[in-house]
Design a protein around this motif. Structure first.
Motif, mmCIF file in Angstrom:
data_model
loop_
_atom_site.group_PDB
_atom_site.id
_atom_site.type_symbol
_atom_site.label_atom_id
_atom_site.label_comp_id
_atom_site.label_asym_id
_atom_site.label_seq_id
_atom_site.Cartn_x
_atom_site.Cartn_y
_atom_site.Cartn_z
ATOM 1 N N LEU A 1 -9.707 0.449 -6.928
ATOM 2 C CA LEU A 1 -9.258 -0.438 -5.846
ATOM 3 C C LEU A 1 -9.495 -1.900 -6.210
ATOM 4 O O LEU A 1 -8.663 -2.764 -5.901
ATOM 5 N N ARG A 2 -10.593 -2.181 -6.852
ATOM 6 C CA ARG A 2 -10.854 -3.561 -7.289
ATOM 7 C C ARG A 2 -9.760 -4.034 -8.235
ATOM 8 O O ARG A 2 -9.260 -5.160 -8.113
ATOM 9 N N ARG A 3 -9.369 -3.166 -9.171
ATOM 10 C CA ARG A 3 -8.308 -3.548 -10.113
ATOM 11 C C ARG A 3 -6.967 -3.691 -9.394
ATOM 12 O O ARG A 3 -6.173 -4.575 -9.726
ATOM 13 N N THR A 4 -6.726 -2.835 -8.406
ATOM 14 C CA THR A 4 -5.475 -2.908 -7.659
ATOM 15 C C THR A 4 -5.371 -4.227 -6.915
ATOM 16 O O THR A 4 -4.324 -4.899 -6.944
ATOM 17 N N VAL A 5 -6.433 -4.628 -6.244
ATOM 18 C CA VAL A 5 -6.420 -5.884 -5.492
ATOM 19 C C VAL A 5 -6.282 -7.070 -6.439
ATOM 20 O O VAL A 5 -5.559 -8.034 -6.154
ATOM 21 N N ASN A 6 -6.934 -7.015 -7.593
ATOM 22 C CA ASN A 6 -6.787 -8.086 -8.583
ATOM 23 C C ASN A 6 -5.340 -8.165 -9.076
ATOM 24 O O ASN A 6 -4.817 -9.266 -9.311
ATOM 25 N N ARG A 7 -4.708 -6.998 -9.214
ATOM 26 C CA ARG A 7 -3.304 -6.992 -9.630
ATOM 27 C C ARG A 7 -2.416 -7.621 -8.556
ATOM 28 O O ARG A 7 -1.486 -8.361 -8.859
ATOM 29 N N TRP A 8 -2.718 -7.349 -7.296
ATOM 30 C CA TRP A 8 -1.972 -7.982 -6.211
ATOM 31 C C TRP A 8 -2.083 -9.507 -6.298
ATOM 32 O O TRP A 8 -1.109 -10.236 -6.128
ATOM 33 N N ASP A 9 -3.301 -9.970 -6.566
ATOM 34 C CA ASP A 9 -3.514 -11.412 -6.643
ATOM 35 C C ASP A 9 -2.794 -12.025 -7.844
ATOM 36 O O ASP A 9 -2.254 -13.129 -7.764
ATOM 37 N N GLU A 10 -2.792 -11.305 -8.961
ATOM 38 C CA GLU A 10 -2.189 -11.853 -10.179
ATOM 39 C C GLU A 10 -0.674 -11.910 -10.098
ATOM 40 O O GLU A 10 -0.050 -12.804 -10.663
ATOM 41 N N THR A 11 -0.059 -10.956 -9.408
ATOM 42 C CA THR A 11 1.398 -10.955 -9.313
ATOM 43 C C THR A 11 1.912 -12.117 -8.488
ATOM 44 O O THR A 11 3.010 -12.613 -8.718
ATOM 45 N N GLY A 12 1.114 -12.539 -7.504
ATOM 46 C CA GLY A 12 1.550 -13.648 -6.662
ATOM 47 C C GLY A 12 2.674 -13.272 -5.723
ATOM 48 O O GLY A 12 3.321 -14.133 -5.129
ATOM 49 N N THR A 13 2.927 -11.945 -5.577
ATOM 50 C CA THR A 13 3.989 -11.510 -4.674
ATOM 51 C C THR A 13 3.582 -11.778 -3.247
ATOM 52 O O THR A 13 2.427 -11.608 -2.873
ATOM 53 N N VAL B 1 0.843 -1.194 0.000
ATOM 54 C CA VAL B 1 0.000 0.000 0.000
ATOM 55 C C VAL B 1 0.876 1.242 0.000
ATOM 56 O O VAL B 1 1.446 1.627 1.022
ATOM 57 N N ASP B 2 0.988 1.879 -1.171
ATOM 58 C CA ASP B 2 1.732 3.136 -1.285
ATOM 59 C C ASP B 2 0.724 4.285 -1.210
ATOM 60 O O ASP B 2 -0.441 4.090 -0.911
ATOM 61 N N TRP B 3 1.182 5.504 -1.501
ATOM 62 C CA TRP B 3 0.286 6.652 -1.445
ATOM 63 C C TRP B 3 -0.880 6.511 -2.416
ATOM 64 O O TRP B 3 -2.010 6.895 -2.109
ATOM 65 N N ARG B 4 -0.615 5.949 -3.586
ATOM 66 C CA ARG B 4 -1.690 5.770 -4.573
ATOM 67 C C ARG B 4 -2.767 4.837 -4.039
ATOM 68 O O ARG B 4 -3.963 5.120 -4.122
ATOM 69 N N GLU B 5 -2.329 3.689 -3.474
ATOM 70 C CA GLU B 5 -3.284 2.745 -2.928
ATOM 71 C C GLU B 5 -3.974 3.307 -1.685
ATOM 72 O O GLU B 5 -5.148 3.028 -1.431
ATOM 73 N N SER B 6 -3.233 4.117 -0.918
ATOM 74 C CA SER B 6 -3.833 4.747 0.261
ATOM 75 C C SER B 6 -4.978 5.667 -0.155
ATOM 76 O O SER B 6 -6.042 5.704 0.485
ATOM 77 N N TYR B 7 -4.762 6.405 -1.241
ATOM 78 C CA TYR B 7 -5.820 7.279 -1.762
ATOM 79 C C TYR B 7 -7.033 6.451 -2.190
ATOM 80 O O TYR B 7 -8.183 6.801 -1.872
ATOM 81 N N GLN B 8 -6.785 5.359 -2.903
ATOM 82 C CA GLN B 8 -7.893 4.536 -3.369
ATOM 83 C C GLN B 8 -8.698 3.968 -2.197
ATOM 84 O O GLN B 8 -9.940 4.005 -2.203
ATOM 85 N N ILE B 9 -8.011 3.462 -1.185
ATOM 86 C CA ILE B 9 -8.703 2.848 -0.055
ATOM 87 C C ILE B 9 -9.513 3.879 0.716
ATOM 88 O O ILE B 9 -10.683 3.658 1.043
ATOM 89 N N THR B 10 -8.900 5.024 1.012
ATOM 90 C CA THR B 10 -9.594 6.026 1.816
ATOM 91 C C THR B 10 -10.764 6.650 1.062
ATOM 92 O O THR B 10 -11.857 6.812 1.612
ATOM 93 N N MET B 11 -10.572 6.988 -0.205
ATOM 94 C CA MET B 11 -11.644 7.623 -0.958
ATOM 95 C C MET B 11 -12.783 6.650 -1.245
ATOM 96 O O MET B 11 -13.966 7.032 -1.219
#
Length: 368
Positions: A347-359, A97-107
């Motif tokens: 945010l939905r796309r961000t979480v899907n990207r997290w899942d796809e990377t497998g990191t 969760v960087d600043w970009r993701e923080s913005y998505q989650i809070t907004m």
């Protein structure tokens, strides 16, 4: 970190938690839309005529554009403070969760809170889900969520206490009435004392209760479930206190969230006339905000009516109060709603990207 960290104990990927959704059938959607449209129509068109404020209402077309633009700027700064507080409370060390993701989650959370009548529960659920999907453990999420709310609303309560006593003692200018000054201050002191008591709940309280609440009976199961609540509350409040002692500059985001939102209300008054005294604006703002507890989407009607009523109790010109409060609510409610809906989809796309990377999920130590 290795990819194995993202798998369960049996070596299989952990079950993915679905994004919280509000169960809205067609009938409920229609009912919600009709309510919102009716409330807005009443507040913005019917109420001024009932109050005999036709002439006053025309002033909205003549509002000072400089102050209206300042109101927009103040509201943006308010949300920037919200994101900053989110960062300092939830994000420690390595994180997805960087600043970009923080913005998505809070907004996205703010939009969920604005649109649905759940006293903020929709935004809390969405925020907790995103943090868990980022790799943060459920207990850490619960602890830090309590810390976040304690810091945010601790500023709220402290402001009410200071403003209430300031008005009642004549330190701040404004009409002194027990119900609108001293009573809120006394209730605020009770809430602050309650937070202090919660911070004394010892670590492992649930385990201690679980030690004697054993068995399969209904009472034992109920006791075990109830014991987890003070455990999370106690650790969360202690986390908030530890952050305050650390004096991290981003903690000022809690102050900025409220202060700049109040500044938006002040700017709305200045756009259409003379603003009341600062202590009066602060008290009317915070008492009016209690309307968010009503089962109304975004507090529509409750917050507006509450603020206008308190301003009337402080002998503020009713016509000016109506115009200013409704202009403020247009900024505070609608300005973040559209970006919040966009952030929800992002945010939905961000979480899907997290899942796809497998990191592998970042490790988050518990702060209590």
């Amino acid at each position: 970190m290795s990819a194995a960290a993202s798998t369960g104990k049996d070596g299989r990927p952990p079950e993915r938690e679905e994004m919280p959704r509000v169960a809205l059938g067609r009938d409920r959607i229609i009912l919600l839309a009709v309510f919102v449209a009716s409330a807005i129509a009443f507040l913005y068109f019917v109420l001024p005529k009932i109050a005999g404020l036709g002439h006053t209402w025309h002033r909205i077309r003549e509002g000072d554009p400089v102050w209206l633009l300042a109101g927009v700027g103040f509201e943006l700064l308010s949300f920037l403070g919200y994101v900053a507080l989110f960062r300092v409370v939830f994000i420690r060390g390595e994180s997805r969760v960087d600043w970009r993701e923080s913005y998505q989650i809070t907004m996205a959370g703010v939009a969920a809170t604005r649109l649905f009548a759940a006293a903020g529960a929709g935004g809390v659920a969405l925020t907790a889900w995103a943090l868990r999907r980022s790799g943060m453990g459920p207990r850490v999420v619960a602890c830090r969520m309590v810390a976040f709310m304690a810091l945010l609303y601790g500023v709220y309560v402290l402001a009410v206490v200071l403003d209430g006593f300031g008005l009642s003692l004549g330190i701040l200018s404004g009409r002194t009435g027990f119900v609108i000054t001293l009573l809120p201050a006394l209730l605020g002191l009770v809430l602050l004392a309650l937070l202090g008591l919660i911070s004394l709940v010892p670590d492992g309280f649930s385990r201690r209760v679980g030690g004697w609440a054993t068995g399969r009976g209904r009472f034992a199961r109920l006791a075990q479930r109830l014991a987890t609540a003070p455990d999370s509350l106690g650790s969360g409040v202690r986390t908030a206190l530890s952050l305050v002692r650390a004096r991290h500059p981003l903690l000022l985001g809690a102050v900025a969230w409220w202060a700049f939102d109040i500044a938006t209300l002040y700017a709305a008054f200045r756009a259409f006339g003379t603003a009341p005294a600062g202590g009066v604006i602060v008290m009317a703002y915070f008492i009016g905000m209690l309307g968010n507890l009503l089962p109304l989407p975004g507090g529509i009607g409750g917050v507006d009516g509450g603020m206008i009523g308190v301003f009337a109790a402080f002998d503020v010109d009713t016509g000016l109060a109506i115009v200013a409060v409704l202009a403020y609510r247009a900024f505070a409610f609608w300005l973040p709603t559209v970006p919040g809906i966009v952030a929800y989809l992002q945010l939905r796309r961000t979480v899907n990207r997290w899942d796809e990377t497998g990191t592998a999920a970042a490790q988050h130590p518990s702060y209590t």
